[in-house]
Design a protein around this motif. Structure first.
Motif, PDB file in Angstrom:
ATOM      1  N   VAL A 105     -10.092  40.219 -14.773  1.00  0.00           N
ATOM      2  CA  VAL A 105      -9.208  39.165 -14.324  1.00  0.00           C
ATOM      3  C   VAL A 105      -7.766  39.613 -14.238  1.00  0.00           C
ATOM      4  O   VAL A 105      -7.101  39.451 -13.245  1.00  0.00           O
ATOM      5  N   MET A 106      -7.286  40.216 -15.319  1.00  0.00           N
ATOM      6  CA  MET A 106      -5.873  40.567 -15.393  1.00  0.00           C
ATOM      7  C   MET A 106      -5.461  41.484 -14.252  1.00  0.00           C
ATOM      8  O   MET A 106      -4.470  41.261 -13.595  1.00  0.00           O
ATOM      9  N   GLN A 107      -6.256  42.492 -13.989  1.00  0.00           N
ATOM     10  CA  GLN A 107      -5.921  43.449 -12.937  1.00  0.00           C
ATOM     11  C   GLN A 107      -5.854  42.779 -11.568  1.00  0.00           C
ATOM     12  O   GLN A 107      -5.045  43.110 -10.735  1.00  0.00           O
ATOM     13  N   ASP A 108      -6.723  41.799 -11.356  1.00  0.00           N
ATOM     14  CA  ASP A 108      -6.760  41.094 -10.086  1.00  0.00           C
ATOM     15  C   ASP A 108      -5.482  40.316  -9.846  1.00  0.00           C
ATOM     16  O   ASP A 108      -5.111  40.067  -8.719  1.00  0.00           O
ATOM     17  N   TYR A 109      -4.795  39.908 -10.904  1.00  0.00           N
ATOM     18  CA  TYR A 109      -3.608  39.086 -10.782  1.00  0.00           C
ATOM     19  C   TYR A 109      -2.314  39.861 -11.026  1.00  0.00           C
ATOM     20  O   TYR A 109      -1.269  39.273 -11.230  1.00  0.00           O
ATOM     21  N   LYS A 110      -2.401  41.166 -11.015  1.00  0.00           N
ATOM     22  CA  LYS A 110      -1.200  41.981 -11.193  1.00  0.00           C
ATOM     23  C   LYS A 110      -0.728  42.548  -9.863  1.00  0.00           C
ATOM     24  O   LYS A 110      -1.532  42.938  -9.022  1.00  0.00           O
ATOM     25  N   CYS A 111       0.568  42.614  -9.707  1.00  0.00           N
ATOM     26  CA  CYS A 111       1.155  43.242  -8.522  1.00  0.00           C
ATOM     27  C   CYS A 111       1.079  44.755  -8.698  1.00  0.00           C
ATOM     28  O   CYS A 111       1.497  45.278  -9.737  1.00  0.00           O
TER      29      CYS A 111
ATOM     30  N   ARG B 285       3.141  43.653 -13.068  1.00  0.00           N
ATOM     31  CA  ARG B 285       3.272  42.370 -13.748  1.00  0.00           C
ATOM     32  C   ARG B 285       2.472  41.318 -12.985  1.00  0.00           C
ATOM     33  O   ARG B 285       2.071  41.527 -11.845  1.00  0.00           O
ATOM     34  N   ILE B 286       2.278  40.158 -13.605  1.00  0.00           N
ATOM     35  CA  ILE B 286       1.550  39.067 -12.961  1.00  0.00           C
ATOM     36  C   ILE B 286       2.221  38.719 -11.631  1.00  0.00           C
ATOM     37  O   ILE B 286       3.449  38.696 -11.530  1.00  0.00           O
ATOM     38  N   LEU B 287       1.415  38.465 -10.625  1.00  0.00           N
ATOM     39  CA  LEU B 287       1.924  38.163  -9.290  1.00  0.00           C
ATOM     40  C   LEU B 287       2.852  36.951  -9.298  1.00  0.00           C
ATOM     41  O   LEU B 287       2.566  35.953  -9.950  1.00  0.00           O
ATOM     42  N   GLU B 288       3.932  37.066  -8.543  1.00  0.00           N
ATOM     43  CA  GLU B 288       4.857  35.957  -8.351  1.00  0.00           C
ATOM     44  C   GLU B 288       5.002  35.711  -6.862  1.00  0.00           C
ATOM     45  O   GLU B 288       5.314  36.636  -6.115  1.00  0.00           O
TER      46      GLU B 288
ATOM     47  N   TYR C 237       0.553  41.245  -3.399  1.00  0.00           N
ATOM     48  CA  TYR C 237       1.757  41.761  -4.040  1.00  0.00           C
ATOM     49  C   TYR C 237       2.699  40.596  -4.317  1.00  0.00           C
ATOM     50  O   TYR C 237       2.664  39.572  -3.645  1.00  0.00           O
ATOM     51  N   SER C 238       3.585  40.775  -5.288  1.00  0.00           N
ATOM     52  CA  SER C 238       4.650  39.801  -5.501  1.00  0.00           C
ATOM     53  C   SER C 238       5.610  39.902  -4.325  1.00  0.00           C
ATOM     54  O   SER C 238       5.943  41.006  -3.874  1.00  0.00           O
ATOM     55  N   ARG C 239       6.041  38.757  -3.825  1.00  0.00           N
ATOM     56  CA  ARG C 239       6.864  38.734  -2.604  1.00  0.00           C
ATOM     57  C   ARG C 239       8.103  39.637  -2.729  1.00  0.00           C
ATOM     58  O   ARG C 239       8.363  40.473  -1.859  1.00  0.00           O
ATOM     59  N   ARG C 240       8.875  39.464  -3.792  1.00  0.00           N
ATOM     60  CA  ARG C 240      10.129  40.217  -3.916  1.00  0.00           C
ATOM     61  C   ARG C 240       9.872  41.718  -3.943  1.00  0.00           C
ATOM     62  O   ARG C 240      10.530  42.484  -3.240  1.00  0.00           O
ATOM     63  N   GLU C 241       8.876  42.141  -4.747  1.00  0.00           N
ATOM     64  CA  GLU C 241       8.601  43.569  -4.892  1.00  0.00           C
ATOM     65  C   GLU C 241       8.151  44.199  -3.576  1.00  0.00           C
ATOM     66  O   GLU C 241       8.595  45.271  -3.205  1.00  0.00           O
TER      67      GLU C 241
ATOM     68  N   ALA D  21      -1.657  30.739 -11.374  1.00  0.00           N
ATOM     69  CA  ALA D  21      -1.127  29.690 -12.256  1.00  0.00           C
ATOM     70  C   ALA D  21      -2.191  29.244 -13.250  1.00  0.00           C
ATOM     71  O   ALA D  21      -1.915  29.055 -14.440  1.00  0.00           O
ATOM     72  N   ALA D  22      -3.436  29.103 -12.785  1.00  0.00           N
ATOM     73  CA  ALA D  22      -4.537  28.701 -13.674  1.00  0.00           C
ATOM     74  C   ALA D  22      -4.795  29.780 -14.720  1.00  0.00           C
ATOM     75  O   ALA D  22      -5.038  29.485 -15.894  1.00  0.00           O
ATOM     76  N   TYR D  23      -4.716  31.034 -14.290  1.00  0.00           N
ATOM     77  CA  TYR D  23      -4.918  32.140 -15.229  1.00  0.00           C
ATOM     78  C   TYR D  23      -3.840  32.135 -16.309  1.00  0.00           C
ATOM     79  O   TYR D  23      -4.124  32.298 -17.499  1.00  0.00           O
ATOM     80  N   GLU D  24      -2.593  31.923 -15.897  1.00  0.00           N
ATOM     81  CA  GLU D  24      -1.496  31.899 -16.865  1.00  0.00           C
ATOM     82  C   GLU D  24      -1.668  30.742 -17.855  1.00  0.00           C
ATOM     83  O   GLU D  24      -1.381  30.901 -19.049  1.00  0.00           O
ATOM     84  N   ARG D  25      -2.153  29.591 -17.366  1.00  0.00           N
ATOM     85  CA  ARG D  25      -2.404  28.463 -18.278  1.00  0.00           C
ATOM     86  C   ARG D  25      -3.495  28.825 -19.283  1.00  0.00           C
ATOM     87  O   ARG D  25      -3.380  28.521 -20.467  1.00  0.00           O
ATOM     88  N   ARG D  26      -4.546  29.481 -18.806  1.00  0.00           N
ATOM     89  CA  ARG D  26      -5.625  29.888 -19.712  1.00  0.00           C
ATOM     90  C   ARG D  26      -5.119  30.847 -20.773  1.00  0.00           C
ATOM     91  O   ARG D  26      -5.479  30.749 -21.945  1.00  0.00           O
ATOM     92  N   GLU D  27      -4.277  31.785 -20.354  1.00  0.00           N
ATOM     93  CA  GLU D  27      -3.745  32.752 -21.301  1.00  0.00           C
ATOM     94  C   GLU D  27      -2.858  32.076 -22.347  1.00  0.00           C
ATOM     95  O   GLU D  27      -2.887  32.429 -23.518  1.00  0.00           O
TER      96      GLU D  27
END
Length: 198
Positions: free
Chosen positions: A106-112, A117-120, A132-136, A175-181
């Motif tokens: 899970v974690m790897q799927d949500y990393k940029c 780091r977690i996707l933003e 990818y995270s938009r800014r990066e 967002a759901a993943y971050e809530r679970r964490e």
């Protein structure tokens, strides 16, 4: 869903066997019985795949994770537990810590892949499906003249601003993943506090 994943794995293994034979022929290596070689190679690869545990076959598969998340959203309330809680451990899984599987799945799927780091505000490539995270990614493309190789490990596709699309579904899943964490961390702290009090 597991049957579909198994079928996809089988197709991939069979293609790989054909590609291996083709490469050897192109290199001038003599192959006297291609059908038999293909059969033995695929049988060995499929046997090895079937011996893998459910966690190694499915818990780290992005399509399976997304499938389980969608089922959870329509049938359960609250945050979904880590995928490893939903796929029972089998003999052979003992060496894998729960944390490693969560990171590997899970974690790897949500990393940029650029920031680790977690996707933003995720953007996804239409040519390779990596996100990818938009800014990066915008900074990465700006530093490479607007066109660059996908930064995800093992990907050789070329990305541009034009083939990046906003991914609202992925944003919801992150967002759901971050809530679970957060819930897991709160639960972990509660358990530690109880142990201290006891």
């Amino acid at each position: 869903m597991r049957g579909l994943i198994d079928l996809q794995a089988e197709i991939k293994l069979r293609r790989q066997a054909i590609e291996d034979i083709k490469q050897k022929l192109e290199q001038g290596d003599p192959i006297y019985d291609s059908p038999q070689r293909y059969k033995s190679c695929t049988e060995q690869a499929l046997s090895e795949y079937r011996q893998r545990t459910s966690r190694t076959k499915y818990a780290q598969n992005p399509a399976y994770m997304q499938f389980r998340e969608q089922i959870w959203e329509v049938s359960q309330t609250g945050a979904m537990p880590p995928i490893t809680d939903l796929v029972p451990a089998e003999p052979g899984d003992e060496a894998d810590s729960d944390e490693d599987l969560v990171v590997g799945g899970v974690m790897q799927d949500y990393k940029c892949p650029l920031s680790a780091r977690i996707l933003e505000d995720p953007l996804s490539s239409t040519v390779c499906k990596h996100s990818y995270s938009r800014r990066e990614v915008m900074e990465y493309l700006a530093g490479n003249g607007g066109t660059a190789r996908c930064p995800a490990t093992g990907c050789d596709k070329v990305i541009t601003r034009q083939n990046l699309k906003e991914n609202r579904e992925l944003r919801k899943r992150v967002a759901a993943y971050e809530r679970r964490e957060e819930e897991r961390e709160i639960k972990r702290r509660g358990t530690q506090l109880t142990q201290v009090i006891d």
